[in-house]
Write a protein that holds these residues in place. Structure first.
Motif, short mmCIF file in Angstrom:
data_model
loop_
_atom_site.label_atom_id
_atom_site.label_comp_id
_atom_site.label_asym_id
_atom_site.label_seq_id
_atom_site.Cartn_x
_atom_site.Cartn_y
_atom_site.Cartn_z
N ASN A 120 0.85 -1.19 0.00
CA ASN A 120 0.00 0.00 0.00
C ASN A 120 0.89 1.24 0.00
OD1 ASN A 120 -2.16 1.74 0.17
ND2 ASN A 120 -2.45 1.46 2.37
N ASN A 175 -1.18 7.27 -0.23
CA ASN A 175 -2.14 7.59 0.83
C ASN A 175 -3.33 8.38 0.29
OD1 ASN A 175 -2.10 10.55 1.38
ND2 ASN A 175 0.05 10.22 1.93
N GLU A 176 -4.45 8.24 0.98
CA GLU A 176 -5.67 8.98 0.65
C GLU A 176 -5.85 10.18 1.58
OE1 GLU A 176 -7.52 8.31 -1.84
OE2 GLU A 176 -6.96 6.27 -2.41
N SER A 213 -3.32 12.43 4.14
CA SER A 213 -2.00 12.67 4.73
C SER A 213 -2.08 12.81 6.24
CB SER A 213 -1.37 13.93 4.13
OG SER A 213 -1.05 13.73 2.79
N GLU A 259 -2.32 9.49 7.92
CA GLU A 259 -1.05 8.76 7.85
C GLU A 259 -0.04 9.33 8.85
OE1 GLU A 259 -0.50 5.92 6.13
OE2 GLU A 259 -2.64 6.10 5.70
N ARG A 264 -0.95 7.93 12.15
CA ARG A 264 -0.51 6.53 12.26
C ARG A 264 0.99 6.45 12.54
NH1 ARG A 264 -0.67 3.57 7.55
NH2 ARG A 264 -0.47 1.67 8.79
N ILE A 283 5.35 11.41 3.62
CA ILE A 283 3.89 11.30 3.74
C ILE A 283 3.21 12.49 3.08
CG2 ILE A 283 1.98 11.36 5.40
CD1 ILE A 283 3.71 9.63 7.26
N THR A 341 2.01 6.39 1.99
CA THR A 341 1.49 5.93 3.27
C THR A 341 2.62 5.94 4.30
OG1 THR A 341 2.02 3.65 2.70
CG2 THR A 341 -0.22 4.41 2.18
#
Length: 756
Positions: A208, A211-212, A214, A217, A220, A271, A276
């Motif tokens: 993956n 990213n959808e 930012s 992410e 995370r 990121i 991701t």
């Protein structure tokens, strides 16, 4: 941190769409370079792939002459593209043609372009190609444009690694990722293994990439870094981590990296560019590894290993993986490749599937090597860079005889080694036929061939090898593979199992030999030692910590109830140590008698001769012991002042040198004079040539690895011991100043048809 332009995010979204479309590889590449050029407002975008012959081939371009695709080539280190690939560093040039490395390729038509930005295509720190953008105007590309190109290069690296581009290669041409590679290391255990790579710490494949959100992410990433920092602090606060020393130093280095603001900032930038959190970690890890792999400073390279481990821990945090997992679907012919590993970790793998072990680090006396040797697994160590160059399921060959490792070997090499394995198998079949034959020389001298052991997995080999007993049972191996001190009941069960398996064959248990290079992570030394090999270890340690020795002795005495018990004390320096140990033994015997435990029918106490000071106490020593055993490895090391683990000097000294052989003869003569049995257990006993020499010196009992018994027994059947003895004694008494008698003894074997 400022939010970067949306350009990289748009580009990554378009790349994701292109990767998902059903396209031919060349069409996909052509559209990718077109998208990159448009997004970065570049007039040229070119993609070069590194081939196995060290040539960078143009695989796709937007802006240069399309006829140059698959024709334009640069050698590694040649031109700007070759320089980037060789250094694994980007180049950002306002006027490319003035750079000293610039090379003109007329077929491309690139002479009209001035500004140049090129980045290496990296995977696991390994260069797979180069990605370039160019413009006519003289301009310096911005930092965010460099980041965007590096991020895009990461996507292309996965395309190369997954094999999508192999359909574009011409016949006879291979990409660098699949090229055969050979490495030289140090042989830690003999044997040859053919199989497929299993990375002990599998490379985590990030699937993956884009990213959808930012912000999500970043959250995370912060959560994972927070958890990582807490886990390191927990490890540092544990009671079993010493207050100082190497173990703590490694963890302190981890903590320093985990709190490094520059590292975190690079992750956050990746990121913001559209990756991701896990893809960001992989990108920064690969960039750092590529730049540090060229360093020669051993301290900095060690820090690189620390950084790799930390980044892998963070990846596992983000992807929800366990920190350590044994391959659940292990291939049936596994070649384990690791930077380093513990003895217990090796035992987690099913023995029947293991064909070899390759270590980037390690030493012949490493715990894992000792266990692998006991299991009869070929081991090659000190193989620098092999982890980065290997992929799971790559074909591999481990040559433990010559210290070679071959990755993705060519057919002729694989065929040659397959024949070598078949030849060894035929020889082993012949040795099995000798299993039940007596160990007698050609002129009728009987020799006792014993085996070394230390784990339950060794015991079946007692019968299979034809050994007449166990000449050295290393009791410390049980301690080395445990996470805490084995309880008395656990020790007793092991010792009873060994005696049961041996049936009526003799077993000599060496008391606990820890310290020096045999460090137990749960046992705290009182201070750092400058020279641990000659420090607080073996009998010195157990006499200072009599509770350890008493617990072990009690377990051994109870396990041997109704049978003979043979005990051997390691690293004895003076006779007083034997007397002190005997007092502790007698105290334990009295204690068990008081509680009516069944005791051994006979207790025989021996000492290892491995410290040179005993050479001047041999008669006194033999008056207080029932037998002695020469530890040839340590005795040679201490006598010649040579570190066996130091490859710079270890090859300069030979165990077949006259001074060392004279010492061994002196010990045999003392045994004869005092009517005391003398055994030798060490590497010398396990090779036919050196075993032959020991027989010529007068040894009648030698102990070795189970795999060595067949070859040594085959040698004995062709040996005229009296003839060898005469030759050897003459050579030893003649002052010839020879460095070694190896050639003389090899010549004797050849002249007399003795198989070596």
């Amino acid at each position: 941190m400022r939010e970067l332009t949306t350009g990289p995010r748009v580009l990554l979204r378009r790349l994701r769409e292109l990767m998902a479309e059903v396209l031919e590889p060349q069409e996909r590449l052509d559209r990718i370079v077109r998208e990159i050029a448009q997004n970065m407002v570049a007039e040229v975008c070119s993609f070069y792939v590194l081939r196995s012959d060290g040539v960078l081939e143009l695989y796709a371009t937007e802006g240069l002459n399309p006829q140059a695709v698959h024709l334009a080539q640069l050698r590694l280190g040649q031109g700007l593209v070759g320089t980037i690939a060789a250094s694994a560093r980007p180049l950002n040039l306002t006027d490319a043609q003035t750079h000293p490395a610039f090379t003109y390729l007329p077929e491309t038509g690139e002479e009209v372009y001035n500004s140049f930005l090129g980045v290496p295509i990296l995977r696991a720190g390994r260069t797979l190609g180069v990605l370039v953008v160019q413009n006519r105007t003289k301009r310096a590309y911005r930092e965010d444009e460099l980041e965007a190109l590096e991020t895009t290069a990461m996507v292309l690296a996965e395309m190369v690694a997954t094999g999508d581009l192999t359909r574009l290669t011409r016949p006879g041409v291979e990409l660098d990722l699949g090229k055969p590679m050979s490495f030289s290391g140090n042989s830690f255990n003999d044997g040859v293994g053919l199989g497929h790579v299993v990375l002990h710490e599998p490379r985590i494949v990030v699937t993956n990439l884009f990213n959808e959100d930012s912000q999500r992410e970043l959250e995370r990433l912060q959560e994972a870094i927070g958890s990582l920092r807490i886990s390191i602090d927990d490890m540092l606060s544990r009671r079993d981590v010493a207050a100082e020393g190497e173990h703590r130093a490694v963890l302190e280095a981890y903590r320093m990296f985990a709190h490094d603001r520059g590292w975190v900032r690079r992750l956050e930038e990746a990121i913001h560019n559209g990756l991701t959190a896990e893809a960001a970690v992989e990108k920064v890890q690969s960039d750092t590894r590529a730049r540090m792999m060229h360093l020669t400073d051993p301290y900095m390279r060690e820090r690189l290993s620390d950084f790799d481990d930390l980044a892998n821990r963070l990846l596992r945090q983000l992807m929800g993986r366990d920190v350590k997992t044994v391959a659940e679907s292990l291939v049936k012919d596994a070649i384990i490749i690791a930077r380093s590993m513990g003895a217990a970790e090796l035992l987690d793998y099913p023995r029947e599937r293991l064909r070899g072990v390759v270590l980037e680090d390690g030493a012949p006396t490493s715990h894992v090597v000792i266990v692998a040797r006991a299991m009869g697994i070929p081991v090659v160590g000190q193989v620098k860079g092999v982890v980065s160059m290997a992929e799971n399921n790559d074909a591999a060959i481990v040559d433990g005889d010559d210290g070679k490792v071959h990755l993705r070997p060519q057919v002729d090499i694989e065929t040659a080694y397959a024949e070598k394995v078949r030849f060894r198998a035929r020889r082993q079949a012949l040795y099995r036929e000798l299993r039940d034959e007596p160990s007698v020389t050609k002129d009728g001298v009987e020799i006792s061939l014993l085996m070394n052991a230390g784990l339950l997995v060794d015991l079946p080999q007692l019968v299979e090898s034809g050994a007449v007993g166990i000449g050295l049972f290393r009791t410390e191996l049980q301690f080395m593979i445990a996470s805490t001190f084995p309880r008395a009941e656990q020790q007793e069960r092991l010792y009873r199992s060994v005696l049961d398996a041996a049936d009526d064959r003799p077993v000599t248990f060496r008391t606990l030999d820890i310290g020096g290079d045999k460090v137990l992570p749960y046992f705290r030394n009182s201070g750092r030692e400058e020279n641990p090999a000659m420090g607080w270890r073996a009998i010195r340690l157990t006499l200072d910590r009599p509770g350890l020795l008493r617990t072990q002795l009690r377990a051994l005495l109870k396990a041997a109830g109704g049978r003979e018990l043979r005990l051997m004390l390691p690293m004895v320096t003076e006779v007083g140590e034997v007397r002190a140990a005997r007092e502790i033994i007698e105290r334990e015997v009295r204690h068990l008698s008081r509680f009516a435990y069944s005791l051994p029918t006979r207790l025989r106490l021996g000492a290892m001769v491995e410290v040179p000071s005993l050479l001047w106490q041999l008669d006194e020593l033999m008056a207080v012991v029932d037998f002695v055993s020469v530890g040839s490895n340590d005795l040679f090391q201490f006598l010649m002042a040579v570190d066996r683990g130091n490859s710079i000097i270890s090859n300069r000294f030979d165990q077949l040198s006259p001074p060392f052989l004279r010492v061994l003869r002196q010990i045999v003569e003392a045994g004869t004079r005092n009517d005391t049995p003398v055994t030798l257990c060490g590497e010398m006993a396990g090779k036919p040539l050196t075993a032959m020499t020991l027989i010529g010196l007068g040894f009648r009992q030698i102990s070795m690895s189970p795999a060595s018994i067949g070859p040594v027994k085959a040698m004995l059947g062709a040996l005229d011991m009296a003839k060898l003895n005469a030759l050897l004694l003459e050579a030893l008494h003649k002052p010839n100043g020879s460095h070694s008698l190896r050639e003389v003894l090899s010549g004797f074997a050849e002249d007399n048809g003795i198989p070596l």
